[in-house]
Design an enzyme around this catalytic site. Structure first.
Site, PDB file in Angstrom:
ATOM      1  N   HIS A  22      27.746  -7.392  61.968  1.00  0.00           N
ATOM      2  CA  HIS A  22      28.013  -8.827  62.097  1.00  0.00           C
ATOM      3  C   HIS A  22      26.732  -9.653  61.973  1.00  0.00           C
ATOM      4  O   HIS A  22      26.776 -10.878  62.038  1.00  0.00           O
ATOM      5  CB  HIS A  22      28.680  -9.146  63.443  1.00  0.00           C
ATOM      6  CG  HIS A  22      30.083  -8.631  63.557  1.00  0.00           C
ATOM      7  ND1 HIS A  22      30.475  -7.701  64.483  1.00  0.00           N
ATOM      8  CD2 HIS A  22      31.199  -8.913  62.841  1.00  0.00           C
ATOM      9  CE1 HIS A  22      31.761  -7.435  64.353  1.00  0.00           C
ATOM     10  NE2 HIS A  22      32.225  -8.157  63.353  1.00  0.00           N
ATOM     11  N   ARG A  48      31.434 -16.643  64.608  1.00  0.00           N
ATOM     12  CA  ARG A  48      31.269 -15.685  65.700  1.00  0.00           C
ATOM     13  C   ARG A  48      29.793 -15.546  66.085  1.00  0.00           C
ATOM     14  O   ARG A  48      29.469 -15.219  67.212  1.00  0.00           O
ATOM     15  CB  ARG A  48      31.873 -14.325  65.321  1.00  0.00           C
ATOM     16  CG  ARG A  48      33.383 -14.397  65.152  1.00  0.00           C
ATOM     17  CD  ARG A  48      34.024 -13.029  65.120  1.00  0.00           C
ATOM     18  NE  ARG A  48      33.824 -12.336  63.862  1.00  0.00           N
ATOM     19  CZ  ARG A  48      34.432 -11.197  63.547  1.00  0.00           C
ATOM     20  NH1 ARG A  48      35.250 -10.612  64.413  1.00  0.00           N
ATOM     21  NH2 ARG A  48      34.219 -10.624  62.383  1.00  0.00           N
ATOM     22  N   ASP A 214      43.855  -7.768  61.345  1.00  0.00           N
ATOM     23  CA  ASP A 214      42.939  -7.417  62.428  1.00  0.00           C
ATOM     24  C   ASP A 214      42.787  -8.626  63.337  1.00  0.00           C
ATOM     25  O   ASP A 214      42.333  -9.690  62.898  1.00  0.00           O
ATOM     26  CB  ASP A 214      41.572  -7.036  61.841  1.00  0.00           C
ATOM     27  CG  ASP A 214      40.628  -6.498  62.905  1.00  0.00           C
ATOM     28  OD1 ASP A 214      40.563  -7.081  64.004  1.00  0.00           O
ATOM     29  OD2 ASP A 214      39.971  -5.489  62.645  1.00  0.00           O
ATOM     30  N   GLU A 240      46.457  -5.066  64.432  1.00  0.00           N
ATOM     31  CA  GLU A 240      45.329  -4.360  65.059  1.00  0.00           C
ATOM     32  C   GLU A 240      44.671  -5.162  66.175  1.00  0.00           C
ATOM     33  O   GLU A 240      44.440  -6.366  66.036  1.00  0.00           O
ATOM     34  CB  GLU A 240      44.294  -4.047  63.967  1.00  0.00           C
ATOM     35  CG  GLU A 240      43.023  -3.410  64.498  1.00  0.00           C
ATOM     36  CD  GLU A 240      42.169  -2.842  63.369  1.00  0.00           C
ATOM     37  OE1 GLU A 240      42.723  -2.324  62.383  1.00  0.00           O
ATOM     38  OE2 GLU A 240      40.932  -2.941  63.486  1.00  0.00           O
ATOM     39  N   GLU A 268      38.720   0.280  68.692  1.00  0.00           N
ATOM     40  CA  GLU A 268      37.324   0.217  68.245  1.00  0.00           C
ATOM     41  C   GLU A 268      36.380  -0.164  69.388  1.00  0.00           C
ATOM     42  O   GLU A 268      35.195   0.160  69.329  1.00  0.00           O
ATOM     43  CB  GLU A 268      37.164  -0.713  67.041  1.00  0.00           C
ATOM     44  CG  GLU A 268      37.364  -2.177  67.341  1.00  0.00           C
ATOM     45  CD  GLU A 268      37.407  -3.020  66.071  1.00  0.00           C
ATOM     46  OE1 GLU A 268      38.372  -2.860  65.296  1.00  0.00           O
ATOM     47  OE2 GLU A 268      36.506  -3.828  65.867  1.00  0.00           O
ATOM     48  N   ASP A 291      35.187   3.921  67.084  1.00  0.00           N
ATOM     49  CA  ASP A 291      34.029   3.763  66.208  1.00  0.00           C
ATOM     50  C   ASP A 291      33.081   4.904  66.555  1.00  0.00           C
ATOM     51  O   ASP A 291      32.674   5.040  67.712  1.00  0.00           O
ATOM     52  CB  ASP A 291      33.376   2.392  66.452  1.00  0.00           C
ATOM     53  CG  ASP A 291      32.262   2.135  65.454  1.00  0.00           C
ATOM     54  OD1 ASP A 291      31.322   2.957  65.400  1.00  0.00           O
ATOM     55  OD2 ASP A 291      32.324   1.127  64.728  1.00  0.00           O
ATOM     56  N   HIS A 318      37.168   3.241  63.230  1.00  0.00           N
ATOM     57  CA  HIS A 318      36.693   1.917  62.836  1.00  0.00           C
ATOM     58  C   HIS A 318      35.387   2.131  62.060  1.00  0.00           C
ATOM     59  O   HIS A 318      34.448   2.782  62.573  1.00  0.00           O
ATOM     60  CB  HIS A 318      36.434   1.102  64.101  1.00  0.00           C
ATOM     61  CG  HIS A 318      35.709  -0.180  63.874  1.00  0.00           C
ATOM     62  ND1 HIS A 318      34.381  -0.364  64.234  1.00  0.00           N
ATOM     63  CD2 HIS A 318      36.110  -1.343  63.326  1.00  0.00           C
ATOM     64  CE1 HIS A 318      34.011  -1.597  63.925  1.00  0.00           C
ATOM     65  NE2 HIS A 318      35.039  -2.218  63.366  1.00  0.00           N
ATOM     66  N   GLU A 338      38.423   3.771  56.777  1.00  0.00           N
ATOM     67  CA  GLU A 338      38.166   2.338  56.572  1.00  0.00           C
ATOM     68  C   GLU A 338      36.768   2.136  55.988  1.00  0.00           C
ATOM     69  O   GLU A 338      35.829   2.852  56.331  1.00  0.00           O
ATOM     70  CB  GLU A 338      38.208   1.602  57.921  1.00  0.00           C
ATOM     71  CG  GLU A 338      37.734   0.147  57.807  1.00  0.00           C
ATOM     72  CD  GLU A 338      37.669  -0.618  59.121  1.00  0.00           C
ATOM     73  OE1 GLU A 338      37.431  -0.023  60.182  1.00  0.00           O
ATOM     74  OE2 GLU A 338      37.831  -1.855  59.053  1.00  0.00           O
TER      75      GLU A 338
HETATM   76  C1  LIG Z   1      37.029  -8.190  60.600  1.00  0.00           C
HETATM   77  C2  LIG Z   1      37.033  -7.917  62.075  1.00  0.00           C
HETATM   78  O1  LIG Z   1      37.092  -9.129  62.776  1.00  0.00           O
HETATM   79  C3  LIG Z   1      35.834  -7.142  62.556  1.00  0.00           C
HETATM   80  O2  LIG Z   1      34.661  -7.809  62.167  1.00  0.00           O
HETATM   81  C4  LIG Z   1      35.830  -5.740  62.012  1.00  0.00           C
HETATM   82  C5  LIG Z   1      36.946  -4.930  62.585  1.00  0.00           C
HETATM   83  O3  LIG Z   1      37.437  -5.173  63.659  1.00  0.00           O
HETATM   84  C6  LIG Z   1      37.486  -3.821  61.798  1.00  0.00           C
HETATM   85  O4  LIG Z   1      36.960  -3.513  60.740  1.00  0.00           O
HETATM   86  O5  LIG Z   1      38.457  -3.227  62.263  1.00  0.00           O
HETATM   87 MG   LIG Z   2      39.315  -4.007  63.985  1.00  0.00          MG
END
Ligand SMILES: C[C@H](O)[C@H](O)CC(=O)C(=O)O
Ligand SMILES: [Mg+2]
Length: 394
Positions: A22, A48, A214, A240, A268, A291, A318, A338
């Site tokens: 991020h 964010r 998401d 999600e 995640e 993750d 994740h 992913e």
């Molecule tokens: C896009 C989502 O807000 C976050 O940055 C990434 C995520 O939660 C995901 O890849 O799953």
């Molecule tokens: Mg996510």
């Protein structure tokens, strides 16, 4: 056979992408009005980064054995993580044989349990653990997936997370996960816009392409349930991380309430076998999404993945780049992966941890041949162009 011992462990920080994905420049899709729990405050709704999503930065952990073999790994934990590694965890690593990974994990976790258990402490433990797996693979001259029992398939298939599932389809991915942009504080108008975005994407990608939303912990149970029912019309495959990671009861209720066939996914921001046991035993979701860089590393993921399998759940990490590729290719209940689109406009495929790693494998046409992972350890190196800063020593 004599096993080398670990001589040094070092923890450094680096800014600008990498493990803290991020930590981007202005104009990136990942920071463009995405629904979050902080969106109830209008001043933190558009970005964010405005509420500090990128304050931590990337932590790099390097380990070196007395025969000169080196391993490393990354996570999101910045200077606080560097302090924990240097001042606390290092004592469980230096002087130990490179094969002592399970004991190292146990000692790192239980010695920090009084202030840890999740969050930055487990992120830091994850990075040390992954660095140890990398070191072991490099010493044995085998890829980590071989140390884990070997692959069960010849290639990985990917879905892409980003603002442009329509482009993800053209790039060969099996699906596209959109960030939800409007949360409950933006009312019925926001809900309409969320559905309009999904409808537009469905029209662009056709019926068979997976589309997911998401929600990054931004919703309440009522909003999530309504969104799921309305999104069903546009073939939403899964919804999600709708709720706070602490709301196991809400997830279980949501899963009971959403349309048949739609999946609930989360995890995640969950960590360790004990966190995932809650999600699985309470029936919170269909797919768990640890993750690998945050949940406790590979050593803990082995346990989390087995728990998921016993509960009939999929384990689809994740992000996590090469750290997840080496694990998922060895497990039947991780049938796809992913990749989070690091390109600012989500219009081309860059390595997941761009620009921090050299030789990071990248899916082509949405797929990655296992031969791309046939290098010792995790098969990646640190990019010498990225400047590491070591804030603490021990
Ligand atoms: C896009 C989502 O807000 C976050 O940055 C990434 C995520 O939660 C995901 O890849 O799953
Ligand atoms: Mg996510």
């Amino acid at each position: 056979m004599s096993v080398p011992k670990i001589k040094h462990i070092r923890a450094s920080v680096v800014r600008g992408g990498g493990g803290d994905y991020h930590d981007v420049e202005d104009g990136h899709w990942i920071d463009d009005h995405i629904a979050t729990p902080m969106a109830r405050y209008p001043e933190y709704r558009q970005s964010r980064r405005s509420f500090g999503i990128n304050v931590l930065g990337t932590l790099v952990v390097e380990v070196e054995a007395d025969d000169g073999t080196k391993g490393f790994a990354i996570t999101t934990a910045g200077e606080i993580g560097a302090f924990i590694v240097e001042k606390h965890l290092a004592r469980f690593i230096e002087g130990r044989p490179v094969t002592d990974i399970e004991r190292a994990w146990d000692q790192m976790y239980f010695s920090t349990q009084y202030y840890g258990r999740r969050g930055i402490v487990v992120n830091a433990i994850s990075a040390v653990d992954l660095a140890l797996w990398d070191l072991l693979g490099k010493w044995r001259e085998e890829p980590v997936h071989a140390l884990l029992g070997g692959p069960v398939r010849d290639e990985l298939v990917f879905y892409a997370t980003g603002a442009r599932p329509d482009l993800a389809k053209q790039l060969g991915f099996i699906g596209g996960k959109l960030p939800l942009q409007h949360g409950p504080a933006e009312g019925e108008e926001g809900l309409k816009q969320n559905l309009a975005k999904l409808e537009d994407m469905r029209n662009r990608v056709g019926d068979d392409f997976w589309l997911m939303y998401d929600c990054w912990m931004s919703l309440d149970l009522n909003y999530a349930t309504r969104l799921a029912h309305k999104a069903h019309e546009f073939g939403l495959k899964w919804i999600e991380e709708c709720l706070s990671p602490d709301d196991y009861w809400g997830y279980a209720e949501l899963r009971r309430n959403i349309p048949r066939g739609m999946l609930v996914t989360t995890g995640e921001h969950e960590a360790t076998r004990w966190g995932f046991r809650m999600l699985l035993e309470m029936g919170c979701c269909d797919i768990i999404q640890p993750d690998v860089n945050w949940c406790g590393g590979i050593t803990e993921l082995i346990k989390i993945s087995a728990l998921a399998d016993a509960h009939g759940a999929l384990m689809v990490p994740h992000g996590s780049g090469p750290y997840s590729y080496h694990f998922c290719c060895t497990r039947h209940n991780s049938p796809f992966n992913e990749i989070i689109m690091s390109a600012p406009k989500a219009d081309r495929v860059l390595p997941a941890f761009h620009p921090l790693l050299v030789n990071e494998p990248v899916p082509e046409n949405g797929r990655l041949k296992l031969s791309a992972l046939d290098k010792p350890g995790f098969g990646v190196e640190l990019n010498p162009a990225c400047t590491l800063h070591r804030p603490y020593t021990h």
